[in-house]
Design an enzyme around this catalytic site. Sequence first.
Site, PDB file in Angstrom:
ATOM      1  N   ASN A 291      -2.095   7.619 -11.182  1.00  0.00           N
ATOM      2  CA  ASN A 291      -1.286   6.604 -11.718  1.00  0.00           C
ATOM      3  C   ASN A 291       0.258   6.685 -11.679  1.00  0.00           C
ATOM      4  O   ASN A 291       0.956   5.842 -11.323  1.00  0.00           O
ATOM      5  CB  ASN A 291      -1.711   6.130 -13.174  1.00  0.00           C
ATOM      6  CG  ASN A 291      -3.215   5.560 -13.127  1.00  0.00           C
ATOM      7  OD1 ASN A 291      -3.681   4.833 -12.353  1.00  0.00           O
ATOM      8  ND2 ASN A 291      -3.941   5.702 -14.376  1.00  0.00           N
TER       9      ASN A 291
ATOM     10  N   ASN B 216       0.102  -2.793 -19.232  1.00  0.00           N
ATOM     11  CA  ASN B 216      -0.503  -1.776 -20.087  1.00  0.00           C
ATOM     12  C   ASN B 216      -1.286  -0.812 -19.315  1.00  0.00           C
ATOM     13  O   ASN B 216      -1.620   0.300 -19.925  1.00  0.00           O
ATOM     14  CB  ASN B 216      -1.317  -2.615 -21.097  1.00  0.00           C
ATOM     15  CG  ASN B 216      -1.633  -1.450 -22.356  1.00  0.00           C
ATOM     16  OD1 ASN B 216      -0.986  -0.698 -22.569  1.00  0.00           O
ATOM     17  ND2 ASN B 216      -3.025  -1.485 -22.417  1.00  0.00           N
TER      18      ASN B 216
ATOM     19  N   TRP C  60      -1.815   1.962  -1.163  1.00  0.00           N
ATOM     20  CA  TRP C  60      -3.002   2.758  -1.185  1.00  0.00           C
ATOM     21  C   TRP C  60      -2.612   4.142  -1.106  1.00  0.00           C
ATOM     22  O   TRP C  60      -2.246   4.610  -0.177  1.00  0.00           O
ATOM     23  CB  TRP C  60      -3.899   2.297  -0.067  1.00  0.00           C
ATOM     24  CG  TRP C  60      -5.516   2.938  -0.295  1.00  0.00           C
ATOM     25  CD1 TRP C  60      -5.729   3.677  -1.652  1.00  0.00           C
ATOM     26  CD2 TRP C  60      -6.399   3.085   0.660  1.00  0.00           C
ATOM     27  NE1 TRP C  60      -6.960   3.941  -1.450  1.00  0.00           N
ATOM     28  CE2 TRP C  60      -7.606   3.825  -0.149  1.00  0.00           C
ATOM     29  CE3 TRP C  60      -6.689   2.832   1.842  1.00  0.00           C
ATOM     30  CZ2 TRP C  60      -8.666   3.852   0.496  1.00  0.00           C
ATOM     31  CZ3 TRP C  60      -7.661   3.111   2.399  1.00  0.00           C
ATOM     32  CH2 TRP C  60      -8.707   3.626   1.967  1.00  0.00           C
ATOM     33  N   LEU C  61      -2.735   4.856  -2.480  1.00  0.00           N
ATOM     34  CA  LEU C  61      -1.948   5.869  -2.606  1.00  0.00           C
ATOM     35  C   LEU C  61      -2.644   7.070  -1.767  1.00  0.00           C
ATOM     36  O   LEU C  61      -2.128   8.113  -0.968  1.00  0.00           O
ATOM     37  CB  LEU C  61      -2.091   6.536  -3.858  1.00  0.00           C
ATOM     38  CG  LEU C  61      -1.600   7.787  -4.220  1.00  0.00           C
ATOM     39  CD1 LEU C  61      -0.046   7.940  -4.207  1.00  0.00           C
ATOM     40  CD2 LEU C  61      -1.801   8.055  -5.938  1.00  0.00           C
TER      41      LEU C  61
ATOM     42  N   VAL D 187      -0.709   2.848 -14.347  1.00  0.00           N
ATOM     43  CA  VAL D 187       0.391   2.616 -13.345  1.00  0.00           C
ATOM     44  C   VAL D 187       1.761   1.911 -13.848  1.00  0.00           C
ATOM     45  O   VAL D 187       2.892   2.352 -13.873  1.00  0.00           O
ATOM     46  CB  VAL D 187       0.019   2.102 -12.080  1.00  0.00           C
ATOM     47  CG1 VAL D 187       1.106   1.471 -11.176  1.00  0.00           C
ATOM     48  CG2 VAL D 187      -0.962   2.848 -11.411  1.00  0.00           C
TER      49      VAL D 187
ATOM     50  N   TYR E 263     -15.067   0.269  -2.884  1.00  0.00           N
ATOM     51  CA  TYR E 263     -13.986   0.933  -2.445  1.00  0.00           C
ATOM     52  C   TYR E 263     -13.526   0.936  -1.060  1.00  0.00           C
ATOM     53  O   TYR E 263     -14.424   0.762  -0.346  1.00  0.00           O
ATOM     54  CB  TYR E 263     -13.680   2.463  -3.191  1.00  0.00           C
ATOM     55  CG  TYR E 263     -12.323   2.766  -3.345  1.00  0.00           C
ATOM     56  CD1 TYR E 263     -11.335   2.208  -3.979  1.00  0.00           C
ATOM     57  CD2 TYR E 263     -11.933   4.078  -2.690  1.00  0.00           C
ATOM     58  CE1 TYR E 263     -10.322   2.704  -4.119  1.00  0.00           C
ATOM     59  CE2 TYR E 263     -10.868   4.404  -2.844  1.00  0.00           C
ATOM     60  CZ  TYR E 263      -9.718   3.867  -3.515  1.00  0.00           C
ATOM     61  OH  TYR E 263      -8.597   4.368  -3.711  1.00  0.00           O
TER      62      TYR E 263
END
Length: 422
Positions: free
Chosen positions: A186, A226, A352-353, A229, A101
């Site tokens: 999401n 699906n 990138w939240l 998000v 990550y």
Amino acid sequence: MAAPRLTTKALRLPTSKLLRPALTTATPRAVPIFTQKRHLTGPYGYHQSKALTFSSFGEPIDVLSLHTHSISPTLPSGSVLVRTLAAPVNPADVNTIQGTYGSKPPFTTLLGTAQPSAVPGNEACFEVLSVGQGVKGLEKGDWVIPAKTGFGTFRTHALVEQAEGKLMRVEREGLTPVQVATVSVNPCSAYRMLKDYVDLVGLSMRWYREGKDVSGGAWFLQNGANSGVGRAAVQFGRLWGLRSINVVRERETPEETEKLKEELTGLGANVVLTEQEFLDRSFRDRLGELTKGGKEPLLLGMNCVGGKSASAVVKALSPKGCMVTYGGMSRQSFPFPTGPQIFKRLRFEGFWLSEWGKENPEGKRKMIEDILNLMREGKFKESPVQEVEWNWETEEKTLKEAVQGTLGGFRSGKGVFVFGET
């Protein structure tokens, strides 16, 4: 209920005295050993907690372990003790454990682990059990969520030291713990990407104000439709008067694929395609029909897949469009094509939240309140989930397998730890 008063002696206790390893037969008998049926609190009010931890990067099934420790009932000023009600497992959580990550967690021995370790997990709904004297705005029984990522939510309880700015109180009325626990990643990602890169709502309003011959609101396209998000984007699009083209992976049978298409259409999707249909040359003609030969341009593409799917998104975008990438689930590289950048004047953005939230804490709070209100009103549905019960007796193997399975195959819903008797 008022929080217990702190004594001068308690204030001098270091963190290592507040978070203690669970007592075993090898532990000195300063506190009685637990040999009978476990209770929610131990002798002298100590809270017993379990947490999934890891001390090195790797696959969750290999590196996670279930660690037990005790939390003192005497809280430092400014601290909050919380109990976890629900905590989802997101792909980013697995990537964090794998070490792939974008940010790495700090490894510490604050929980009394033999090696410096970290607790994974970014999202959760917590219930406040008690608060220190210096805490304002929170009281016992409140529901809270982490205000920032990297909290470490895969645990039954947490002592949040210097809690100001680390927890966000939410109004629990009309909501479930799972709804609250799954709101901040999401749905927020979809919300921001639909608002921040192309003014689709403004474009739709301008079309109608100018009296253009259009058949609906502005278009956007997304692969991975699906996903959590993707489902959120479909619903926001419907609420905001937008139209969506949604790409999904084929299921194991045509019947299952059709069922998925119908499910997304029921949420508000205008068009649902399989990857095969999207990559086929015939899609160009269909896109021309949908956009009236480009008179209703497609200006936003949302990409979480990469590879050939991302390349197809670029081809579908209208001139001056923008592709926003927020994931790469296919693990296939995507070269930025020179021609479309020059001749179609396309923009390529990354989202990138976590970083957006750091830069906009007040905006994040308002956004979450907006989404939760939509849930209360029945206008927004959370994504399907697979609940994994986490009680005091739940085995380590069960919890590790739930995390490991997050990135594998077709799933009927997002894995969520739901905490019972802990």
